[in-house]
Design a protein around this motif. Structure first.
Motif, short mmCIF file in Angstrom:
data_model
loop_
_atom_site.label_atom_id
_atom_site.label_comp_id
_atom_site.label_asym_id
_atom_site.label_seq_id
_atom_site.Cartn_x
_atom_site.Cartn_y
_atom_site.Cartn_z
N VAL A 190 0.85 -1.20 0.00
CA VAL A 190 0.00 0.00 0.00
C VAL A 190 0.89 1.25 0.00
N TYR A 191 1.97 1.17 0.78
CA TYR A 191 2.92 2.30 0.83
C TYR A 191 3.54 2.52 -0.55
N GLN A 192 3.92 1.43 -1.19
CA GLN A 192 4.53 1.51 -2.52
C GLN A 192 3.57 2.18 -3.51
N ALA A 193 2.33 1.76 -3.47
CA ALA A 193 1.33 2.35 -4.38
C ALA A 193 1.17 3.84 -4.09
N THR A 194 1.14 4.18 -2.80
CA THR A 194 0.96 5.59 -2.41
C THR A 194 2.14 6.43 -2.90
N ASP A 222 2.97 -16.81 -11.66
CA ASP A 222 3.59 -17.89 -10.91
C ASP A 222 3.08 -17.84 -9.47
N VAL A 223 3.10 -18.99 -8.82
CA VAL A 223 2.78 -19.01 -7.38
C VAL A 223 4.09 -18.78 -6.63
N VAL A 224 4.07 -17.80 -5.73
CA VAL A 224 5.30 -17.38 -5.04
C VAL A 224 5.06 -17.29 -3.53
N ASP A 225 6.15 -17.29 -2.77
CA ASP A 225 6.03 -17.01 -1.33
C ASP A 225 5.54 -15.57 -1.18
N ALA A 226 4.70 -15.32 -0.19
CA ALA A 226 4.12 -13.98 -0.09
C ALA A 226 3.93 -13.57 1.36
N ASN A 227 4.13 -12.27 1.59
CA ASN A 227 3.95 -11.69 2.92
C ASN A 227 2.46 -11.38 3.14
N TRP A 228 1.95 -11.75 4.30
CA TRP A 228 0.57 -11.41 4.69
C TRP A 228 0.67 -10.41 5.82
N ARG A 229 -0.04 -9.33 5.68
CA ARG A 229 0.12 -8.24 6.64
C ARG A 229 -0.09 -8.70 8.08
N GLY A 230 0.91 -8.48 8.90
CA GLY A 230 0.82 -8.83 10.31
C GLY A 230 1.01 -10.31 10.59
N VAL A 231 1.08 -11.12 9.55
CA VAL A 231 1.19 -12.57 9.73
C VAL A 231 2.60 -13.04 9.39
N GLY A 232 3.15 -12.50 8.31
CA GLY A 232 4.47 -12.90 7.85
C GLY A 232 4.39 -13.63 6.52
N VAL A 233 5.53 -14.19 6.12
CA VAL A 233 5.59 -14.86 4.81
C VAL A 233 4.98 -16.25 4.92
N LEU A 249 8.74 -4.21 -11.34
CA LEU A 249 9.96 -4.16 -12.14
C LEU A 249 10.07 -2.84 -12.90
N ARG A 250 8.94 -2.27 -13.26
CA ARG A 250 8.98 -0.99 -13.99
C ARG A 250 9.36 0.16 -13.09
N PHE A 251 9.02 0.04 -11.81
CA PHE A 251 9.33 1.13 -10.86
C PHE A 251 10.06 0.55 -9.65
N PRO A 252 11.27 -0.01 -9.88
CA PRO A 252 11.94 -0.73 -8.79
C PRO A 252 12.31 0.16 -7.61
N ALA A 253 12.45 1.46 -7.83
CA ALA A 253 12.87 2.35 -6.74
C ALA A 253 11.86 2.37 -5.61
N TYR A 254 10.63 1.95 -5.91
CA TYR A 254 9.59 2.03 -4.88
C TYR A 254 9.37 0.70 -4.17
N ASP A 255 10.14 -0.31 -4.59
CA ASP A 255 10.03 -1.64 -3.97
C ASP A 255 11.06 -1.69 -2.85
N ASP A 256 10.70 -1.19 -1.67
CA ASP A 256 11.66 -0.98 -0.59
C ASP A 256 11.75 -2.20 0.32
N PRO A 257 12.84 -3.00 0.19
CA PRO A 257 12.94 -4.22 1.00
C PRO A 257 12.98 -3.92 2.50
N ALA A 258 13.50 -2.75 2.88
CA ALA A 258 13.61 -2.44 4.31
C ALA A 258 12.24 -2.34 4.96
N ARG A 259 11.22 -2.13 4.17
CA ARG A 259 9.88 -1.98 4.73
C ARG A 259 9.20 -3.33 4.95
#
Ligand code: SF4
Length: 362
Positions: free
Chosen positions: A65-69, A263-274, A293-303
């Protein structure tokens, strides 16, 4: 011949049940029908109906949601998203836009849509502007997004995908032991797309009764009766109580399109984890339409961290069926649909919002 709700209630009341039985549902539509029809009050008091992980907006990770914002605020793009995502709060310093709605008020071009077709129309009408479709949802919402991508989309349209599969969250609860429920009502819409068999692991691996239900009180009560009978007979199996729409194998063409573009991938669930293999990712062949991939600068791993909930919000425990919405100390106090703190009070499929809307006040 189908029976009405009174018929099923009478059958359930005639059963010789143990002192406490907990039945989980995993669909916001089920929870809405159960709550609005007052099924909890109509059933014998020893049957507890627990809302589980049935709200895709609620489990969408905060970083998405932060990334979209941030994308909408900082890039010259049009961001489109399903309406209930616009009010989900993100954790930002005071004064910064706290949601897509707030980002829109701050000048970002953010447009609510009701279907992928609208995303394509907006992209076609604005060929010189990148259009990002923030698509969060379970299988039923993700399948039309897959169909859109499979059909081919304008070059300026990309998807910020936050798609999730429902059954892995239930598998995680069961694998962890002490799941907190004795039987499962499986989601009818998801089974319509993916087939009922996805839920066969519940009785086969964990020995718990399961029944797929539709969205009417009659169908939900028929499924409730089925799992109670299974419990009493100690013969758990997967019952399809929604045969009018749930066919063996599900919707073959929707599943083919999902497999074609995602593809089916591992995914983070809010408040639950991967949760392993619980999310959808866009296939590398469609990288040009993958907003991550088009806007990688907004894909912040630290978050990306588990437990990303506003202070005091118990959404994660509500989503996992560990507590009821009104057990959150913010419910109806700091957190209401007008002033939502967590996503469960925002989405029409969120248990907190459903309970509040139906008048449950603690
Ligand atoms: Fe979160 Fe609000 Fe629900 Fe509490 S009442 S769990 S703060 S959404």
């Amino acid at each position: 011949m189908s029976h009405d709700a009174a018929y099923w209630l009478q059958k359930i009341r005639a059963l010789d049940l143990p002192s406490r039985i907990k039945i989980m549902n995993v669909c916001g539509g089920h929870e809405r029908s159960i709550t609005l029809a007052g099924l909890r009050g109509a059933l014998p008091g020893n049957i507890e109906l627990i809302p589980g992980p049935g709200c895709p907006v609620c489990v969408c990770p905060e970083e998405d949601v932060y990334q979209a914002t941030q994308l909408a605020l900082n890039e010259k793009i049009i961001l489109v998203a399903f309406g209930d995502m616009l009010r989900v709060p993100v954790n930002v310093p005071k004064g910064e836009p706290r949601s897509l709605d707030a980002a829109r008020a701050a000048g970002a071009d953010i447009r609510p849509i009701a279907s992928p077709t609208e995303a394509v129309q907006i992209a076609r009408a604005n060929p010189d502007i990148p259009v990002v479709f923030f698509a969060a949802g379970f299988e039923t919402t993700t399948a039309p997004v897959a169909a859109m991508l499979a059909a081919g989309v304008p070059p300026n349209l990309s998807v910020l995908l936050s798609g999730r599969l429902t059954w892995p969250a239930v598998a995680m609860l069961l694998d962890a032991g002490k799941p907190g429920f004795d039987a499962l009502i499986a989601p009818g819409h998801v089974a319509t797309v993916m087939g009922a068999d996805e839920w066969a692991f519940v009785p086969a691996r964990h020995g718990l009764p399961a029944a797929v239900a539709g969205f009417t009180p009659e169908s939900l009560l028929a499924a409730t009766y089925s799992v109670l009978r299974q419990l009493l007979a100690e013969r758990p199996f997967l019952d399809n109580c929604y045969p009018e729409l749930v066919r063996p194998g599900g919707n073959v063409s929707a599943r083919r399109q999902l497999a074609q573009v995602m593809d089916v991938v591992d995914a983070n669930w809010r408040g639950v984890g991967v949760i392993p293999a619980s999310g959808f990712g866009i296939k590398p062949a469609l990288a040009a339409h993958d907003a991550r991939l088009r806007f990688p600068a907004y894909d912040d791993p630290a978050r990306k961290r588990a437990g990303e909930m506003p202070p005091g919000c118990d959404c994660a425990r509500v989503v996992l069926g560990k507590i009821y919405p009104d057990h959150c100390r913010l419910y109806g106090r700091a957190c209401t649909p007008r002033t939502p703190i967590g996503p469960c009070m925002v989405s029409d499929e969120g248990a907190c919002r459903i309970w509040w809307a139906s008048g449950i006040r603690e």
